[in-house]
Design an enzyme around this catalytic site. Sequence first.
Site, PDB file in Angstrom:
ATOM      1  CB  CYS A 159      -0.995  -0.026   1.158  1.00 60.68           C
ATOM      2  SG  CYS A 159      -0.302   0.174   2.811  1.00 60.68           S
TER       3      CYS A 159
ATOM      4  NE  ARG B 267      -4.570   1.397   1.761  1.00 59.43           N
ATOM      5  CZ  ARG B 267      -4.488   2.085   0.622  1.00 59.43           C
ATOM      6  NH1 ARG B 267      -5.410   1.942  -0.319  1.00 59.43           N
ATOM      7  NH2 ARG B 267      -3.478   2.902   0.409  1.00 59.43           N
TER       8      ARG B 267
ATOM      9  CG  ASP C 106      -4.668   5.327   2.792  1.00 58.85           C
ATOM     10  OD1 ASP C 106      -4.807   4.793   3.915  1.00 58.85           O
ATOM     11  OD2 ASP C 106      -3.641   5.957   2.467  1.00 58.85           O
TER      12      ASP C 106
END
Length: 143
Positions: free
Chosen positions: A9, A15, A115
């Site tokens: 990420c 994440r 996100d």
Amino acid sequence: MFNNILIVCVGNICRSPSAERILQHMLPDKNITSAGLGALVDHGIEENAAALLDAAGYDSANHKARQISNEIVSNADLILVMEQRHLKTIREKYPAASGKTMLLGKWVGDKEIPDPYKRSEEVFSLVYELIGDSCKQWGAKLS
């Protein structure tokens, strides 16, 4: 075949470490790691992400965010990313990795995973659910 799996990420604190811990649990015989395209190097898992992992029985301790590199990319058999723009970035920076890079959400309708950083707990919960669903699909395909 896919024994070294890298999850990517941006910051490597929400994440990718969440997906890393979930997949490690599902695929204990594989080497699963994570990194960030713009990593907050040496930071632990963000507190909302850690709380969701811990509540689900995963271990959120001892994570240190790290920056993606040529070495990390070349060691990976499979690279799972959160968004289309991450695919694009990896293809540009690491052209040799193009064929082994896919969306984490590939098996759930090619979904992107947004996100949640600095967003509400509700956003974190939704993102965590998407990550969990995506990991279940990858876990089934790779086991």
